[in-house]
Every structure is written in C-alpha cells, then in structure tokens.
Design a protein around this motif. Structure first.
Motif, PDB file in Angstrom:
ATOM      1  N   GLU A  40      41.041  40.507  43.491  1.00 44.72           N
ATOM      2  CA  GLU A  40      39.951  40.019  42.655  1.00 44.72           C
ATOM      3  C   GLU A  40      39.879  40.794  41.343  1.00 44.72           C
ATOM      4  OE1 GLU A  40      36.165  42.159  44.805  1.00 44.72           O
ATOM      5  OE2 GLU A  40      37.094  40.413  45.758  1.00 44.72           O
ATOM      6  N   SER A  41      39.078  40.255  40.432  1.00 41.57           N
ATOM      7  CA  SER A  41      38.925  40.858  39.117  1.00 41.57           C
ATOM      8  C   SER A  41      38.479  42.314  39.265  1.00 41.57           C
ATOM      9  CB  SER A  41      37.881  40.041  38.350  1.00 41.57           C
ATOM     10  OG  SER A  41      37.740  40.567  37.083  1.00 41.57           O
ATOM     11  N   GLY A  42      39.151  43.212  38.573  1.00 45.42           N
ATOM     12  CA  GLY A  42      38.771  44.620  38.636  1.00 45.42           C
ATOM     13  C   GLY A  42      39.450  45.388  39.764  1.00 45.42           C
ATOM     14  N   SER A  43      40.345  44.729  40.523  1.00 41.43           N
ATOM     15  CA  SER A  43      40.968  45.413  41.665  1.00 41.43           C
ATOM     16  C   SER A  43      42.120  46.334  41.241  1.00 41.43           C
ATOM     17  CB  SER A  43      41.449  44.394  42.707  1.00 41.43           C
ATOM     18  OG  SER A  43      42.364  43.494  42.131  1.00 41.43           O
ATOM     19  N   GLY A  44      42.480  46.330  39.959  1.00 40.53           N
ATOM     20  CA  GLY A  44      43.467  47.299  39.487  1.00 40.53           C
ATOM     21  C   GLY A  44      44.845  46.730  39.202  1.00 40.53           C
ATOM     22  N   LYS A  45      44.964  45.400  39.153  1.00 34.24           N
ATOM     23  CA  LYS A  45      46.281  44.766  38.966  1.00 34.24           C
ATOM     24  C   LYS A  45      46.900  45.131  37.617  1.00 34.24           C
ATOM     25  CE  LYS A  45      44.507  40.634  39.385  1.00 34.24           C
ATOM     26  NZ  LYS A  45      43.080  40.977  39.511  1.00 34.24           N
ATOM     27  N   SER A  46      46.121  44.958  36.543  1.00 31.14           N
ATOM     28  CA  SER A  46      46.674  45.255  35.209  1.00 31.14           C
ATOM     29  C   SER A  46      46.961  46.744  35.073  1.00 31.14           C
ATOM     30  CB  SER A  46      45.693  44.833  34.109  1.00 31.14           C
ATOM     31  OG  SER A  46      45.488  43.454  34.177  1.00 31.14           O
ATOM     32  N   THR A  47      46.099  47.555  35.674  1.00 31.18           N
ATOM     33  CA  THR A  47      46.312  49.007  35.618  1.00 31.18           C
ATOM     34  C   THR A  47      47.663  49.345  36.254  1.00 31.18           C
ATOM     35  OG1 THR A  47      43.940  49.407  35.711  1.00 31.18           O
ATOM     36  CG2 THR A  47      45.374  51.227  36.399  1.00 31.18           C
ATOM     37  N   LEU A  48      47.954  48.740  37.407  1.00 29.35           N
ATOM     38  CA  LEU A  48      49.218  49.019  38.092  1.00 29.35           C
ATOM     39  C   LEU A  48      50.412  48.609  37.210  1.00 29.35           C
ATOM     40  CD1 LEU A  48      49.750  48.467  41.852  1.00 29.35           C
ATOM     41  CD2 LEU A  48      51.601  48.083  40.279  1.00 29.35           C
ATOM     42  N   THR A 197      48.788  37.577  39.043  1.00 25.49           N
ATOM     43  CA  THR A 197      48.269  36.220  38.947  1.00 25.49           C
ATOM     44  C   THR A 197      47.028  36.058  39.810  1.00 25.49           C
ATOM     45  OG1 THR A 197      48.733  33.874  39.188  1.00 25.49           O
ATOM     46  CG2 THR A 197      49.816  35.328  40.765  1.00 25.49           C
ATOM     47  N   HIS A 198      46.126  35.205  39.368  1.00 27.75           N
ATOM     48  CA  HIS A 198      44.977  34.851  40.203  1.00 27.75           C
ATOM     49  C   HIS A 198      45.310  33.640  41.077  1.00 27.75           C
ATOM     50  CE1 HIS A 198      42.396  37.226  37.384  1.00 27.75           C
ATOM     51  NE2 HIS A 198      41.915  37.568  38.548  1.00 27.75           N
ATOM     52  N   SER A 199      46.452  33.025  40.798  1.00 29.73           N
ATOM     53  CA  SER A 199      46.757  31.760  41.459  1.00 29.73           C
ATOM     54  C   SER A 199      47.529  31.990  42.756  1.00 29.73           C
ATOM     55  CB  SER A 199      47.574  30.879  40.504  1.00 29.73           C
ATOM     56  OG  SER A 199      48.225  29.887  41.236  1.00 29.73           O
TER      57      SER A 199
END
Ligand code: ATP
Length: 225
Positions: A40-48, A197-199
């Motif tokens: 979900e949003s804010g779970s750290g995906k972009s950070t990783l 991706t969110h998809s």
C-alpha cells in the motif's frame, strides 16, 4: 545474483521523529528475472527502489548490485554503476525537453558508451516512434513520451531496469499497451526488472511478486510456471 539486499533498514528523520520505512529486508534478483514490488501507499516501495539505484543510503544492511556493494562506493562510483548497469523508468517520463526524440533515445546509450545504431533503430520501430524522431517531448502524448523513456533506457542495454509505476500516468488501455511492450523488450534485452506497481494484474505478469507491509516483506510469490 544481480541484486542482493541483506538485512536492509531505512528510516527518515521527520518533524514528528524518526520514521522507519524499511526493516530487515532480504531480497535477491537473478539475472533476467522480473520482480514486481507491491504494497500500500507509504509501505516503502519507492524507497527500496531508490536504495537499489544508489540514490539514497540504507541505515543498516548491504546492497550489492552486479557484484559491487553500493555502500562501499563514493558518489562517483555510484553514478558510474548507475550509468553502466542500471536503467530507470519513472512515472514522470523525465525526458530532456531541449532534445529531440532521436537524441533522447540515444542519450543514455551514449553516456554508457554503448550506443548501437542498429539496436536503436530496432527499438524505435518496436516502440512505434519512427514518425516522431524529430519532435520534442512537449509535442508528444503521455503514452508516446513513456515509450521514448522506455526506449532510452533499453537502448543502453542495462543489466537492471528499475521502474517506478511506469504507466501510472497513463489511461488503462495506453498503460497496458506500453507495459506489454516494455515487458517484451526487457525480456529481449535480457535485463532484470524490479518494478513498483499498484496493479495486481501487472504484478501477475512478472516472475515474482514481493509485497511490502509496514516496511517488511510480507509475501513473496513466484508466478506459476
Ligand atoms: N525524504 C523523506 N523524508 C521523510 N519521509 C519520507 C521521505 N521519503 C519518503 N518518506 C516517507 O516514507 C514512507 C515510504 O515512502 P515511499 O515513497 O517509499 O512509499 P511507497 O510505498 O513508494 O508509496 P506510494 O505507493 O504512495 O508511492 C512514507 O511514509 C513517506 O512519507
């Protein structure tokens, strides 16, 4: 293994105090493998993704890309690793406004010293960009801009492609067409792909899906053979 993360943690300093975004992440990616990163949003995906790109530092743990530990490299070394090994595709297409489509397509390959006219021509044709080579980014639709961004990344034949919601700005039909092209071109190039991706539908098309929850890997699912 092309990418290895060992016990990686990351927190940010915020006005409300430290915010732990990633905790004890272990992850590895084989050459040629594609992995979707969901959560979900804010779970750290972009950070990783930023950590793997060497654009930010973990607080703890090791990140190894193509045999090089990123933490052991200085800014110049990380920039060199990105140039030689990593390609990035973002939701914002990040094309260079003052360059034509043709020059944008060649840009990273030239920087990496791997410009190959025949490969660029093949990519141009596959991405349907032949009639657009003399245009500037502002004269293109969103889907066209994203196809240029994908072509620019793959023209340099990176071992690793990092993609952050690459079709998030496009309508569903355009996004699906661009994504299908990107996945087949990534496979042809032999690159590994780590894609946020969110998809769930898109995630299901990749070899493995990793789900982040509260900064930890909550689920890692291989696509059935
Ligand atoms: N530079 C920063 N300083 C402080 N907090 C940050 C910074 N960058 C990100 N964060 C916070 O870290 C958390 C994780 O952000 P991140 O962008 O990695 O999430 P995400 O899973 O990619 O989210 P989304 O799906 O919404 O893009 C969020 O709570 C965000 O507010």
């Amino acid at each position: 293994m092309l990418v290895v993360l060992e016990d990686v943690s990351k927190s940010y300093r915020t006005a409300e105090g430290p915010l732990t975004v990633l905790q004890g992440i272990d992850l590895s990616l084989d050459s040629g493998q594609s992995v979707a990163l969901t959560g979900e949003s804010g779970s750290g995906k972009s950070t990783l993704l930023h950590l793997v790109a060497g654009l930010d530092h973990p607080d703890h743990g090791r990140i190894i890309v193509d045999g090089q530990e990123i933490g052991g490299l200085d800014d110049k070394g990380r920039a060199a690793l990105r140039r030689s090994t990593v390609g990035m595709v973002f939701q914002q297409f990040n094309l260079i406004p003052s360059l034509t489509v043709a020059a944008n397509l060649a840009f990273h390959a030239r920087l990496a010293g791997r410009f190959d006219a025949a490969w660029q021509q093949a990519l141009t044709a596959r991405l349907g960009l032949e009639q657009l080579l003399a245009r500037y980014p502002e004269q293109l639709s969103g889907g066209q801009q994203q196809r240029v961004a994908i072509g620019r990344t793959l023209a340099a034949r990176p071992k690793l492609v990092l993609a952050d919601e690459p079709t998030g700005n496009l309508d569903e039909a355009t996004g699906d067409a661009v994504m299908a092209l990107m996945l087949s071109l990534v496979a042809e190039t032999g690159s590994s792909l780590l894609m946020v991706t969110h998809s769930h539908r898109l995630a299901g098309q990749l070899d493995r899906r990793i789900h982040l929850r509260s900064g930890r890997i909550d689920q890692s699912v291989e696509r059935p053979a």
